[in-house]
Write an enzyme that holds these catalytic residues in place. Structure first.
Site, PDB file in Angstrom:
ATOM      1  N   SER A 104       0.827  -1.195   0.000  1.00  0.00           N
ATOM      2  CA  SER A 104       0.000   0.000   0.000  1.00  0.00           C
ATOM      3  C   SER A 104       0.872   1.260   0.000  1.00  0.00           C
ATOM      4  O   SER A 104       1.691   1.446  -0.897  1.00  0.00           O
ATOM      5  CB  SER A 104      -0.952  -0.045   1.200  1.00  0.00           C
ATOM      6  OG  SER A 104      -1.956   0.939   1.104  1.00  0.00           O
ATOM      7  N   ASP A 122     -10.311  -4.892  -5.223  1.00  0.00           N
ATOM      8  CA  ASP A 122      -9.740  -4.016  -4.201  1.00  0.00           C
ATOM      9  C   ASP A 122     -10.413  -2.654  -4.302  1.00  0.00           C
ATOM     10  O   ASP A 122     -10.206  -1.919  -5.271  1.00  0.00           O
ATOM     11  CB  ASP A 122      -8.225  -3.890  -4.423  1.00  0.00           C
ATOM     12  CG  ASP A 122      -7.511  -3.081  -3.347  1.00  0.00           C
ATOM     13  OD1 ASP A 122      -8.204  -2.433  -2.541  1.00  0.00           O
ATOM     14  OD2 ASP A 122      -6.274  -3.096  -3.323  1.00  0.00           O
ATOM     15  N   HIS A 148      -7.516  -5.360   0.101  1.00  0.00           N
ATOM     16  CA  HIS A 148      -6.327  -4.557  -0.168  1.00  0.00           C
ATOM     17  C   HIS A 148      -5.059  -5.164   0.433  1.00  0.00           C
ATOM     18  O   HIS A 148      -4.012  -4.534   0.419  1.00  0.00           O
ATOM     19  CB  HIS A 148      -6.581  -3.152   0.419  1.00  0.00           C
ATOM     20  CG  HIS A 148      -5.546  -2.132   0.097  1.00  0.00           C
ATOM     21  ND1 HIS A 148      -5.166  -1.824  -1.200  1.00  0.00           N
ATOM     22  CD2 HIS A 148      -4.805  -1.319   0.910  1.00  0.00           C
ATOM     23  CE1 HIS A 148      -4.244  -0.878  -1.169  1.00  0.00           C
ATOM     24  NE2 HIS A 148      -3.986  -0.558   0.089  1.00  0.00           N
TER      25      HIS A 148
END
Length: 269
Positions: A95, A216, A244
């Site tokens: 991320s 996602d 995610h």
């Protein structure tokens, strides 16, 4: 305190082996890599850490001025690697840590020679023809929730990240978010979700793998594909999972994708 102590860093695996550094995303900690990282310890030097303000990192390592941008986190990683005497590492970033890894590779290519970007997004907010998956009001609402409701944001955000309103991944993420101090979470969220690193991507010089979850809502396929197309020669692997955090919801597929990438790129690095 040393940078390793501040970041609660651990180093495992045989001395002299290739190094893999795992860096977690917003509101998480190194424990999130437990389904993937140990598999590398037999033939790699594995480094785990907690970013400032997250996990079990020492609170003394968090500086509101330094960490008002991703460059502050980039510099933390650079300091850590230099302190540990490590270079030419494989950096696996989830991320927001994917963009931290991008910034580090550009600034210090001697420290990072391969990148694995797990569920990356160079910009979360839609603009023009770019689809990051969220409108400006969406992000405003999320950040407002973090700033005014210290006990109410963890449930909706953990549901988004896990891709499900219930289950072990959702529960673990919610617990991790709850451990993050509110003032740290609010600033890191603002840096994360209002950031725009699209212009940085073409400057990456390392072999790169983009790992994208098929479903996602935080960083949709359009975001991952943009990262793939913007980084010269980047490889792309779609993981058939929701959420995610594919290293939590599909760890076997995530591990296999990283292994394949390291095997293919080992001869050219």
């Amino acid at each position: 305190m040393t940078r390793a102590e501040l970041l609660n860093a651990s180093v495992r695996g045989p001395s002299g082996a290739p190094v893999v550094v795992f860096v977690h995303g917003f509101g998480c900690g190194q424990h999130m890599w437990r389904h993937v990282a140990p598999a590398f310890e037999a033939d790699h030097r594995v480094v785990l850490l907690d970013l400032p303000g997250s996990g079990d990192a020492d609170e003394a390592g968090y500086d509101p001025d330094r960490h008002a941008s991703l460059e502050g986190y980039r510099d933390d990683l650079a300091d850590l690697l230099q302190e540990l005497g490590l270079s030419s590492v494989v950096l696996v970033g989830h991320s927001v840590a994917a963009m931290i890894g991008v910034l580090l590779q550009i600034e210090r290519p001697d420290l990072v020679d391969r990148l694995v970007l797990v569920a990356p997004s160079a910009r979360y907010v839609d603009v023009g023809d770019y689809v990051g998956g969220h409108s400006e009001p969406d992000i405003d609402e999320l950040l407002d929730l973090l700033s005014r409701n210290h006990l109410g944001w963890q449930d909706p955000l953990s549901t988004m990240v896990a891709g499900s309103p219930e289950g072990p991944a959702k529960d673990e993420l919610e617990q991790a978010f709850c451990r993050t101090r509110p003032e740290f979470a609010a600033q890191f969220a603002n840096v994360t979700f209002r950031g725009d690193n699209r212009a940085d991507l073409p400057h990456v010089t390392a072999p790169t793998l983009v790992l994208q979850s098929a479903h996602d809502v935080v960083a949709p396929e359009s975001a991952g594909q943009f990262v793939r197309d913007a980084i010269p020669g980047a490889q792309y692997r779609l993981i058939q999972t929701r959420g995610h955090a594919p290293h939590l919801t599909a760890p076997a597929d995530t591990l296999a994708a990283i292994r394949d990438f390291l095997a293919v790129t080992a001869a050219v690095v």
